[in-house]
Design a protein around this motif. Structure first.
Motif, PDB file in Angstrom:
ATOM      1  N   SER A  31     -20.989 -20.169-155.701  1.00 41.40           N
ATOM      2  CA  SER A  31     -21.337 -21.538-156.062  1.00 41.40           C
ATOM      3  C   SER A  31     -20.308 -22.504-155.502  1.00 41.40           C
ATOM      4  O   SER A  31     -19.199 -22.100-155.147  1.00 41.40           O
ATOM      5  CB  SER A  31     -21.398 -21.693-157.587  1.00 41.40           C
ATOM      6  OG  SER A  31     -20.099 -21.548-158.148  1.00 41.40           O
ATOM      7  N   VAL A  45     -25.561 -23.264-157.094  1.00 39.13           N
ATOM      8  CA  VAL A  45     -25.346 -21.813-157.188  1.00 39.13           C
ATOM      9  C   VAL A  45     -26.491 -21.063-156.508  1.00 39.13           C
ATOM     10  O   VAL A  45     -27.614 -21.590-156.393  1.00 39.13           O
ATOM     11  CB  VAL A  45     -25.197 -21.392-158.680  1.00 39.13           C
ATOM     12  CG1 VAL A  45     -26.468 -21.648-159.480  1.00 39.13           C
ATOM     13  CG2 VAL A  45     -24.755 -19.940-158.821  1.00 39.13           C
ATOM     14  N   SER A  80     -24.183 -17.165-163.921  1.00 41.81           N
ATOM     15  CA  SER A  80     -23.714 -18.548-163.765  1.00 41.81           C
ATOM     16  C   SER A  80     -22.757 -18.989-164.872  1.00 41.81           C
ATOM     17  O   SER A  80     -21.973 -19.920-164.676  1.00 41.81           O
ATOM     18  CB  SER A  80     -24.908 -19.510-163.724  1.00 41.81           C
ATOM     19  OG  SER A  80     -25.689 -19.268-162.573  1.00 41.81           O
ATOM     20  N   HIS A  83     -19.239 -18.841-163.751  1.00 38.62           N
ATOM     21  CA  HIS A  83     -18.956 -19.930-162.799  1.00 38.62           C
ATOM     22  C   HIS A  83     -18.662 -21.215-163.590  1.00 38.62           C
ATOM     23  O   HIS A  83     -17.680 -21.910-163.334  1.00 38.62           O
ATOM     24  CB  HIS A  83     -20.150 -20.156-161.873  1.00 38.62           C
ATOM     25  CG  HIS A  83     -20.411 -19.025-160.925  1.00 38.62           C
ATOM     26  ND1 HIS A  83     -20.261 -19.155-159.555  1.00 38.62           N
ATOM     27  CD2 HIS A  83     -20.813 -17.754-161.134  1.00 38.62           C
ATOM     28  CE1 HIS A  83     -20.575 -17.999-158.969  1.00 38.62           C
ATOM     29  NE2 HIS A  83     -20.916 -17.139-159.911  1.00 38.62           N
TER      30      HIS A  83
END
Ligand code: ZN
Length: 219
Positions: A31, A45, A80, A83
């Motif tokens: 990302s 992402v 995610s 992230h």
């Protein structure tokens, strides 16, 4: 950098990650932080479960800090949450890459951190790469454990899973992933022929200062 350049660079980086064998199949993800949306900690992402070779920039998913797509209907990577946790905790980070490379994963499976055994690991990654506490893939627990073990460095090992790298740009995050994988490979070989030795303490201190100088925010 423009939004379309960011999309192009992210696709180029994950295709190179795939080509280098740092992931297999559709595993791994990457990302970049989106500064232009006005939404704090928004990022772009890679999508869930799409093969890298044919990936196109329009398939990337821009998400807000609730991991909801800002535009388009793609599904963000299932990992995610980690992230997002990194972008929240580390305002210096502009890009994150996650791989399942063999030697980095092996260290995490063995619960062995990667010590500062070669000079460039400290200069470019900040020192020993720690193993995070275990958390189920995609969970809040793993996201927090990953951020805690990352500290101020640029890589962290995720036990029974793989590794995460962070940097200013996604191209640089890819270089960190490749470097950690290479040093992990050297470490395993050195352990097999009598034991890996860490670099001298004075050199480590000097290299930590070099690392901190290059990662300090410029503004
Ligand atoms: Zn993964």
């Amino acid at each position: 950098m423009s939004y379309s350049e960011e999309r192009d660079q992210l696709v180029t980086a994950v295709q190179e990650m795939d080509r280098l064998g740092l992931v297999s199949g559709t595993s791994g993800n990457a990302s970049v932080r989106l500064d232009t949306t006005g939404i704090p900690d928004a990022f772009l992402v890679t999508p869930a479960a799409l093969p890298y070779p044919g990936m196109t920039p329009d398939q990337l998913v821009p998400v807000n800090d609730d991991l909801e797509p800002i535009e388009g209907g793609g599904t963000p990577s299932s990992e995610s949450l980690l992230h997002l946790a990194i972008y929240r905790a580390r305002k210096d980070v502009g890009a994150v890459m996650h791989t399942h490379s063999v030697f980095a994963t092996a260290l995490g499976v063995a619960g062995r951190p990667l010590p500062p055994i070669v000079d460039e690991l400290t200069v470019y990654v900040g020192g020993q790469v720690e193993v995070a506490e275990y958390g189920f893939p995609g969970s809040e627990e793993l996201a927090q454990a990953g951020v805690d073990a990352l500290g101020d460095r640029r890589a962290v090992l995720i036990p029974h899973h793989g590794m995460f790298a962070v940097a200013d740009t996604v191209a640089e995050a890819l270089r960190v992933c490749a470097l950690v994988e290479r040093v992990a490979q050297v470490f395993v070989h050195a352990e097999a022929i009598g034991g890996a030795k860490e670099i001298p303490a004075e050199s480590f201190e000097a290299e930590r200062l070099m690392y901190l100088a290059r990662t300090e925010p410029s503004d």
